[in-house]
Scaffold this active site. Structure first.
Site, PDB file in Angstrom:
ATOM      1  N   GLU A 121      67.642 -54.513 -71.284  1.00  0.00           N
ATOM      2  CA  GLU A 121      68.219 -55.154 -72.458  1.00  0.00           C
ATOM      3  C   GLU A 121      67.625 -54.495 -73.708  1.00  0.00           C
ATOM      4  O   GLU A 121      66.408 -54.261 -73.733  1.00  0.00           O
ATOM      5  CB  GLU A 121      67.909 -56.653 -72.483  1.00  0.00           C
ATOM      6  CG  GLU A 121      68.663 -57.361 -73.589  1.00  0.00           C
ATOM      7  CD  GLU A 121      68.386 -58.873 -73.653  1.00  0.00           C
ATOM      8  OE1 GLU A 121      67.570 -59.389 -72.866  1.00  0.00           O
ATOM      9  OE2 GLU A 121      69.016 -59.509 -74.503  1.00  0.00           O
ATOM     10  N   GLY A 155      57.917 -60.040 -74.809  1.00  0.00           N
ATOM     11  CA  GLY A 155      57.166 -60.987 -74.007  1.00  0.00           C
ATOM     12  C   GLY A 155      57.574 -60.916 -72.540  1.00  0.00           C
ATOM     13  O   GLY A 155      56.727 -60.766 -71.659  1.00  0.00           O
ATOM     14  N   MET A 165      61.400 -60.562 -69.696  1.00  0.00           N
ATOM     15  CA  MET A 165      62.824 -60.240 -69.562  1.00  0.00           C
ATOM     16  C   MET A 165      63.409 -60.897 -68.311  1.00  0.00           C
ATOM     17  O   MET A 165      62.809 -60.847 -67.242  1.00  0.00           O
ATOM     18  CB  MET A 165      62.971 -58.704 -69.500  1.00  0.00           C
ATOM     19  CG  MET A 165      64.375 -58.234 -69.275  1.00  0.00           C
ATOM     20  SD  MET A 165      65.469 -58.720 -70.650  1.00  0.00           S
ATOM     21  CE  MET A 165      67.028 -58.789 -69.802  1.00  0.00           C
ATOM     22  N   GLU A 166      64.598 -61.474 -68.489  1.00  0.00           N
ATOM     23  CA  GLU A 166      65.204 -62.351 -67.488  1.00  0.00           C
ATOM     24  C   GLU A 166      66.050 -61.649 -66.428  1.00  0.00           C
ATOM     25  O   GLU A 166      66.954 -62.269 -65.858  1.00  0.00           O
ATOM     26  CB  GLU A 166      66.091 -63.365 -68.211  1.00  0.00           C
ATOM     27  CG  GLU A 166      67.392 -62.797 -68.848  1.00  0.00           C
ATOM     28  CD  GLU A 166      67.278 -62.422 -70.320  1.00  0.00           C
ATOM     29  OE1 GLU A 166      66.145 -62.146 -70.766  1.00  0.00           O
ATOM     30  OE2 GLU A 166      68.304 -62.400 -71.018  1.00  0.00           O
ATOM     31  N   ASN A 167      65.797 -60.372 -66.093  1.00  0.00           N
ATOM     32  CA  ASN A 167      66.576 -59.660 -65.079  1.00  0.00           C
ATOM     33  C   ASN A 167      66.858 -60.561 -63.882  1.00  0.00           C
ATOM     34  O   ASN A 167      65.968 -61.243 -63.385  1.00  0.00           O
ATOM     35  CB  ASN A 167      65.802 -58.440 -64.595  1.00  0.00           C
ATOM     36  CG  ASN A 167      65.161 -57.677 -65.728  1.00  0.00           C
ATOM     37  OD1 ASN A 167      65.844 -57.175 -66.591  1.00  0.00           O
ATOM     38  ND2 ASN A 167      63.825 -57.662 -65.752  1.00  0.00           N
ATOM     39  N   HIS A 206      61.542 -70.169 -70.199  1.00  0.00           N
ATOM     40  CA  HIS A 206      62.629 -69.517 -70.942  1.00  0.00           C
ATOM     41  C   HIS A 206      63.356 -68.498 -70.059  1.00  0.00           C
ATOM     42  O   HIS A 206      64.584 -68.544 -69.928  1.00  0.00           O
ATOM     43  CB  HIS A 206      62.029 -68.845 -72.177  1.00  0.00           C
ATOM     44  CG  HIS A 206      63.014 -68.083 -73.007  1.00  0.00           C
ATOM     45  ND1 HIS A 206      63.590 -68.615 -74.131  1.00  0.00           N
ATOM     46  CD2 HIS A 206      63.528 -66.825 -72.878  1.00  0.00           C
ATOM     47  CE1 HIS A 206      64.421 -67.729 -74.660  1.00  0.00           C
ATOM     48  NE2 HIS A 206      64.387 -66.629 -73.918  1.00  0.00           N
ATOM     49  N   GLU A 207      62.599 -67.609 -69.447  1.00  0.00           N
ATOM     50  CA  GLU A 207      63.257 -66.565 -68.645  1.00  0.00           C
ATOM     51  C   GLU A 207      63.939 -67.185 -67.429  1.00  0.00           C
ATOM     52  O   GLU A 207      65.028 -66.774 -67.043  1.00  0.00           O
ATOM     53  CB  GLU A 207      62.257 -65.474 -68.226  1.00  0.00           C
ATOM     54  CG  GLU A 207      61.445 -64.843 -69.359  1.00  0.00           C
ATOM     55  CD  GLU A 207      62.266 -64.345 -70.548  1.00  0.00           C
ATOM     56  OE1 GLU A 207      63.483 -64.102 -70.383  1.00  0.00           O
ATOM     57  OE2 GLU A 207      61.690 -64.223 -71.652  1.00  0.00           O
ATOM     58  N   GLU A 226      70.281 -66.597 -76.355  1.00  0.00           N
ATOM     59  CA  GLU A 226      68.892 -66.757 -76.801  1.00  0.00           C
ATOM     60  C   GLU A 226      68.667 -68.085 -77.536  1.00  0.00           C
ATOM     61  O   GLU A 226      67.680 -68.781 -77.289  1.00  0.00           O
ATOM     62  CB  GLU A 226      68.453 -65.570 -77.651  1.00  0.00           C
ATOM     63  CG  GLU A 226      68.393 -64.236 -76.885  1.00  0.00           C
ATOM     64  CD  GLU A 226      67.449 -64.245 -75.695  1.00  0.00           C
ATOM     65  OE1 GLU A 226      66.654 -65.202 -75.535  1.00  0.00           O
ATOM     66  OE2 GLU A 226      67.520 -63.287 -74.890  1.00  0.00           O
TER      67      GLU A 226
HETATM   68  N1  BES Z   1      65.990 -61.363 -73.307  1.00  0.00           N
HETATM   69  C1  BES Z   1      64.740 -61.455 -73.947  1.00  0.00           C
HETATM   70  C2  BES Z   1      63.913 -60.212 -73.849  1.00  0.00           C
HETATM   71  C3  BES Z   1      64.356 -59.083 -74.738  1.00  0.00           C
HETATM   72  C4  BES Z   1      64.195 -59.168 -76.081  1.00  0.00           C
HETATM   73  C5  BES Z   1      64.890 -57.950 -74.247  1.00  0.00           C
HETATM   74  C6  BES Z   1      64.581 -58.107 -76.888  1.00  0.00           C
HETATM   75  C7  BES Z   1      65.288 -56.904 -75.050  1.00  0.00           C
HETATM   76  C8  BES Z   1      65.120 -56.975 -76.381  1.00  0.00           C
HETATM   77  C9  BES Z   1      63.908 -62.598 -73.374  1.00  0.00           C
HETATM   78  O1  BES Z   1      64.636 -63.616 -72.790  1.00  0.00           O
HETATM   79  C10 BES Z   1      63.163 -63.220 -74.517  1.00  0.00           C
HETATM   80  O2  BES Z   1      63.793 -63.768 -75.366  1.00  0.00           O
HETATM   81  N2  BES Z   1      61.846 -63.099 -74.542  1.00  0.00           N
HETATM   82  C11 BES Z   1      61.021 -63.551 -75.629  1.00  0.00           C
HETATM   83  C12 BES Z   1      60.211 -64.768 -75.250  1.00  0.00           C
HETATM   84  C13 BES Z   1      60.950 -66.046 -75.306  1.00  0.00           C
HETATM   85  C14 BES Z   1      60.081 -67.195 -74.877  1.00  0.00           C
HETATM   86  C15 BES Z   1      61.533 -66.349 -76.672  1.00  0.00           C
HETATM   87  C16 BES Z   1      60.082 -62.436 -75.942  1.00  0.00           C
HETATM   88  O3  BES Z   1      60.061 -61.454 -75.182  1.00  0.00           O
HETATM   89  O4  BES Z   1      59.391 -62.505 -76.941  1.00  0.00           O
HETATM   90 ZN    ZN Z   2      65.553 -64.975 -74.047  1.00  0.00          ZN
END
Ligand code: BES
Ligand code: ZN
Length: 849
Positions: free
Chosen positions: A122, A254, A256-258, A290-291, A313
């Site tokens: 992503e 942080g 990733m939800e693969n 979250h993931e 998100e």
């Molecule tokens: N899908 C995102 C990870 C992501 C973010 C991938 C940007 C590519 C680009 C994941 O679900 C996410 O939102 N992660 C957050 C933490 C969450 C608790 C808000 C993060 O990585 O900070």
């Molecule tokens: Zn997310």
């Protein structure tokens, strides 16, 4: 990276994909500098798409061979993909490409971290793995074969087959490429299992390096709590036989939800008592939730295009916030979430980076994973829930899941589900998704013959590209108290839809005191002439815990701003209010700690700027320190009994009760140091059996110039632990005095453990400095130059992390001419760097515009 002139992508240009993917077979022959990826993709023409050429995304790939229906072809290659003549009907595409994961420092696509292979796709990283229609509305069924001598080989879905040196995985759920993942490494698993409400047995694993196996138990518990919660609250069960989580040290985000294979920054999953603070435990639980929650809100139902990012998100943040509130208490959680909105999102909304929750254009989508899309996006879900009620919300979600399962959806689909399930017209509400900026509510009132009237006006200031704003549909929760503090009108939801509106309450004996925007019912700023006496009254009497806290916070802000203006002493009534909160044993300690917290330096700067003044970061710092010292002296006799009352006799647990007790006692420790020469802090540092207390003691000692010995002892104890070492780097900079911060940071960048290519370590130093307001903005401008130098150095290595950190200059407009000129020239220096990445160049351009 920057090859052609960066292109702007517009939501209004959306075009359905010309071909759909039925199935994908991928084979990976893993070699650090020459991995081969062999793809076999079944394409069918999309009957609903306008005519268009066949195009596959691909970046930094070496094409070895390509064939259609078994016949070799020679596609036209560009820097961003390929085009190729294709048959009229369905066909099979086959290709082999070569990539170099060991050279991939951007941490996007397939890369290596400590000898382990992992992926981050992503938003648009899959195109660095193979040629593919890398867009979320193309969903296919993936089968993956991994060939490598490494012992653990993982991909999405369920394990299909394995042998010596290879493994195959099959994911039955169609998914977009951004949810693809692969991991290969010398890993061990913390294993557990879960039986879903549908009776499916799920094998749960957290994969880590052997040395980290003792840091997995908490994350596993959090995962199981998340699985139970989603079943009970949303009726959603997990849908594969395995759920794998992998901890990776080098990771931009942080986690990733693969699908079926979540990949986590090790800082977002690994935890144990001696190395992790209560804040870490809470963050880890929230991120795991979250993931996991994305499995339904993101994976089963994904986004049609990246403009719809808030669809997954914002909703998933709302879900993880509700989860945390359900588990640990809603009052404290709401205050924490409102602080993020006010301190970070309102800031973004007020500056050059402001954009709608659903942006209309972007250059680099990675730059739009913002606090606006995430946290304001979550607030929009919360407002919808408030407007349609709990039952309406559940009915709308059920309809959304049923109707769009397996699809790539839009905000229109989402809102239609609400309208059809509840009958509410959300036409005006939809403006929240399109209009940037924070609405300001101006509230006045009057009282005559038993009738109380609240007049509320709304206004949103212009933001970049959006000069004129329309009125929004805003849920404003209000309660009324009489002068004895009794609640005469319980919480009532007013719906503000006009630019100005009057709300009437009849049958009141006397003019009430209004409690407005209870529980932070909308992401807005409320402006009302309130006396400090009225704030003190609400601080004591409001029945809404959020507004009670907020009254204290507004009072604290007013008092500190007065001190900054007058150079005078801390207000006695404010001290009395804080003493009352501190010694009120009916309040839980976490709430008392929040009430006791004075507004941050950033809060005060924002407040001053909001009043049209130019803040002086140094004066803010000195005044806040003086206020803190005077508060410490005034409360000296109150502190010891409270400290004694929050001692913990039970074994350590990272739960809300103990966390609240530690938070309050650490706040008190910070006050005590003003009168005890640091004895209590040093004693806590020496005897702590958990990181919350050890780190807080170190931070307090450092902030008083008495932490050198402790800092050295901390390093000696923890230098082998990368996650704890990040804290060691960060705390020295966060706690440094304004005039020392840049020197401390500079010194730390010369430390042998400053592995700057690791995003966590880079953030621990450079991010800690931008977070130290008075240090970063010290008048000599050294902070700006230091940060600019490091961002210029990081950009070619890791554009994504560089671009995110440039946002530290977001506050530029707030400061005086001299500071602004220095920030401007630091940003210009970044902008003029030859070969600057598209990511960073978009951010710098927006900041300078
Ligand atoms: N899908 C995102 C990870 C992501 C973010 C991938 C940007 C590519 C680009 C994941 O679900 C996410 O939102 N992660 C957050 C933490 C969450 C608790 C808000 C993060 O990585 O900070
Ligand atoms: Zn997310």
């Amino acid at each position: 990276m920057n090859i052609a002139a960066p292109q702007t992508i517009y939501l209004s240009d959306y075009m359905a994909p010309g071909w759909l993917v039925e199935s994908v077979h991928l084979t990976f022959k893993l070699v650090p500098e020459s991995t081969r990826v062999i793809s076999r993709i079944a394409f069918t023409p999309n009957p609903d798409a306008p005519p268009q050429p066949f195009m596959l995304h691909g970046e930094e790939l070496k094409l070895i061979s390509a064939a259609i229906d078994g016949v070799a072809v020679s596609p036209d290659l560009t820097a961003t993909g390929l085009t190729c003549a294709v048959p009229d009907g369905a066909f099979i595409w086959e290709a082999e490409v070569e990539i170099a994961p060991a050279k991939n420092t951007a941490l996007e696509g397939l890369y290596m971290s400590n000898g382990m292979y992992c992926t981050q796709c992503e938003a648009e990283g899959f195109r660095k793995i193979t040629y593919y229609p890398d867009r979320p509305d193309v969903m296919g069924v993936f089968t993956v074969r991994i060939e490598s001598d490494l012992p653990v080989l993982l991909s999405n879905g369920n394990p299909a087959a394995a042998g010596a040196g290879w493994a195959e995985w099959h994911d039955p759920w169609p998914k977009p490429a951004y949810l693809f993942a692969l991991v290969a490494g010398d890993l061990v698993a913390h294993n557990d299992s879960f039986t879903t409400m549908e009776g499916r047995d799920v094998d749960l694993n957290i994969w880590v390096r052997a040395a980290d196996l003792d840091k997995c138990a908490f994350g596993m518990g959090a995962l199981k709590r998340s699985m139970v919660w989603d079943e009970q609250v949303y009726g959603r069960a997990y849908d594969l036989d395995v759920f794998n989580i992998v901890a990776v040290d080098d990771f931009n985000m942080g986690a990733m939800e693969n699908k079926g294979l979540n990949i986590f920054n090790s800082s977002a999953v690994l935890a144990k008592q001696s190395t992790s603070t209560d804040a870490d435990f809470q963050r880890i639980e929230a991120i795991i939730a979250h993931e996991y929650f994305h499995n339904w809100t993101g994976n089963r139902i994904t986004c049609r295009d990246w403009f719809q990012l808030c669809l997954k998100e914002g909703l998933t943040v709302f879900r993880d916030q509700s989860f945390t509130g359900d588990l640990h208490g809603h009052a404290v959680k709401r205050i924490e979430d409102a602080l993020v909105m006010r301190n970070r999102q309102f800031q973004e909304d007020a500056g050059p980076l402001a954009h709608p929750v659903r942006p209309e254009s972007f250059v680099e989508i990675n730059n739009f994973y913002t606090v606006t899309v995430y946290e304001k996006g979550a607030e929009l879900v919360g407002m919808l829930k408030r407007l349609v009620g709990d039952d309406g919300y559940r009915a709308a979600l059920d309809l959304y899941f049923t109707r769009h399962d397996g699809q790539a959806a839009t905000i229109e689909d989402w809102l239609t589900a609400f309208t059809e399930a509840t009958g509410r017209d959300l036409t005006q509400f939809k403006r929240w998704y399109a209009q940037a900026g924070t609405p300001r509510l101006t509230v006045t009132d009057d009282f005559k013959n038993g009738t109380y009237r609240l007049h509320i006006a709304q206004q949103t200031l212009a933001t970049p590209g959006q000069p004129d704003k329309l009125p929004l549909h805003i849920p404003v929760a209000v309660g009324l108290l009489d002068i004895t503090g009794a609640e005469v009108v319980p919480t009532t939801l007013l719906e503000l839809t006009e630019a100005q509106q009057t709300f009437t309450f009849d049958g009141l004996a006397s003019k009430p005191v209004p409690s407005i925007l209870r529980n932070f019912s909308a992401p807005v700023i409320v402006e009302r002439d309130v006396t400090q006496a009225e704030q003190a009254f609400l601080l004591t009497h409001d029945t809404d815990p959020f507004n009670r806290w907020d009254a204290g916070r507004s009072l604290g802000q007013a008092v500190l701003l007065d001190m900054i203006a007058s150079g005078g002493d801390l207000d006695a009534a404010y001290i009395d209010g804080l003493r009352a909160a501190l010694t009120d044993s009916t309040l839980d300690p976490a709430m008392r700690a929040l009430l006791l917290a004075m507004p941050s330096e950033a809060d005060l700067a924002i407040a001053l700027a909001g009043q049209g003044q130019i803040p002086d970061p140094d004066a803010i710092h000195q005044t806040r320190r003086k206020a803190h010292r005077q508060l410490a002296m005034a409360l000296a006799n109150d502190i010891p009994p409270v400290l004694a009352s929050v001692q913990i006799d039970a074994p350590f647990a990272p739960d809300a009760d103990q966390g609240g007790r530690r938070a309050l006692s650490n706040s008190l420790l910070a006050l005590l140091i003003w009168s005890d020469n640091g004895n209590a802090a040093q004693a806590q540092f020496d005897s702590a059996d958990n990181m919350t207390q050890q780190l807080a003691a170190l931070s307090i000692l450092l902030a008083h110039g008495a932490g050198d010995t402790a800092a050295q002892a901390f390093y000696d104890q923890w230098h082998h632990d990368r996650l704890v070492l990040n804290k060691w780097f960060a705390v020295q900079i966060s706690a440094a005095q304004p005039q020392d911060a840049v020197a401390v940071a500079t010194h730390l960048t010369q430390h042998p453990n400053f592995e700057w290519k690791n995003p966590n370590r880079f953030r621990s130093v450079i991010g800690a400095l931008t977070g130290n307001q008075a240090g970063f903005h010290h008048a000599d401008g050294a902070g700006y130059d230091f940060v600019a130098d490091w961002l210029i150095k990081l950009d070619p290595v890791n554009p994504q992390t560089t671009a995110r950190m440039v946002a530290g200059f977001d506050s530029m407009r707030r400061w005086d001419d001299a500071r602004r000129a220095k920030m401007h020239s630091a940003l210009t220096r970044i902008k003029d760097t030859p070969g600057l990445s598209r990511d960073t160049s978009e951010m710098v351009t927006r900041l300078l515009s």
